[in-house]
Design an enzyme around this catalytic site. Structure first.
Site, mmCIF file in Angstrom:
data_model
loop_
_atom_site.group_PDB
_atom_site.id
_atom_site.type_symbol
_atom_site.label_atom_id
_atom_site.label_comp_id
_atom_site.label_asym_id
_atom_site.label_seq_id
_atom_site.Cartn_x
_atom_site.Cartn_y
_atom_site.Cartn_z
ATOM 1 N N LYS A 1 0.972 4.160 7.374
ATOM 2 C CA LYS A 1 0.250 5.012 6.432
ATOM 3 C C LYS A 1 0.711 6.466 6.578
ATOM 4 C CE LYS A 1 -2.642 1.980 4.597
ATOM 5 N NZ LYS A 1 -1.894 0.799 5.057
ATOM 6 N N SER B 1 0.806 -1.224 0.000
ATOM 7 C CA SER B 1 0.000 0.000 0.000
ATOM 8 C C SER B 1 0.837 1.272 0.000
ATOM 9 C CB SER B 1 -0.947 0.020 1.210
ATOM 10 O OG SER B 1 -0.234 0.251 2.401
#
Length: 242
Positions: free
Chosen positions: A201, A163
């Protein structure tokens, strides 16, 4: 662990810098290691950079900074095409075609006061994808030059998932995290969600909410209430193994 070719190249660079005060050229390194092209030398130097042994200085021809060497290298055989066994190594920065440069100032922090690399605990795996269970206990440790970290407490995590690929973070990379409970918008953080799941993230803020943004369009941004997210640290460095 370094490969034989990586060790041979590091030994050759060390020996040449000590004998001549300048690093070898790419042609000299290619010939010393009996490689057919300079692209092989580029790959070896890149691998040594990523492992914290070498660093190339930008915009300078033939400028190499040797950050550290493995202990085994001081006991190894002489470098390829080097007539004498090298003396014990002292890190320095040299630039091709010039005399030996003085050691970097203390603020550069190439090595710590004891002359050893810093040990960073590896605390398990972190998801760069869907969140995984909260950070585990220490599994092992890695050693890094202090150049890779600033002040504060640090730990490392192994990345699982894709990701964050557009931020240059790949599956299998080790991320070095500075332990802290606050961060700025845009920082890449370790976020603990509901005290159960940990994920890597980019931090964004949307009003009073926290957005955890992936660096891959295949993953949606998660927007959560501030009471559901705890910051466990901020990304400061990355280690890639081959």
């Amino acid at each position: 662990m370094l490969t034989r070719k990586q060790l041979d190249l590091l030994r050759f660079i060390q020996s040449r810098m000590q004998e001549c005060g300048v690093p070898p050229s790419f042609d000299e390194m290619k010939d010393a290691l009996d490689l057919k092209s300079k692209s092989g030398i580029h790959r070896l130097i890149t691998a040594l950079e990523e492992r914290g042994f070498l660093r190339r200085l930008p915009n300078r021809a033939r400028a190499i900074e040797v950050i550290r060497i493995p202990e085994s290298l001081t006991q190894a055989a002489p470098a390829p095409q080097t007539p004498a066994e090298p003396r014990r190594f002292t890190p320095s920065v040299v630039e091709g075609g010039k005399s030996k440069q003085p050691p970097a100032p203390a603020s550069t922090r190439m090595i710590d006061e004891s002359g050893r690399a810093i040990s960073i605990p590896v605390m398990g795996r972190i998801a760069a994808g869907t969140p995984v269970s909260a950070i585990q206990n220490q599994s092992h440790a890695i050693t890094l030059s202090p150049d890779f970290v600033a002040g504060g407490e640090h730990y490392a995590l192994e990345v699982r998932g894709d990701s964050m690929v557009e931020a240059g973070i790949l599956d299998g990379d080790l991320v070095v995290i500075r332990k802290q409970d606050t961060a700025n918008t845009g920082d890449i953080i370790v976020a603990l969600i509901d005290d159960e799941e940990a994920t890597l993230k980019r931090l964004r803020r949307r009003g009073s909410s926290i957005a955890l943004e992936a660096a891959n369009p295949a993953y949606e941004t998660r927007v959560l209430g501030p009471d559901r997210v705890r910051i466990q640290g901020r990304l400061v460095s990355l280690v890639r193994r081959y």
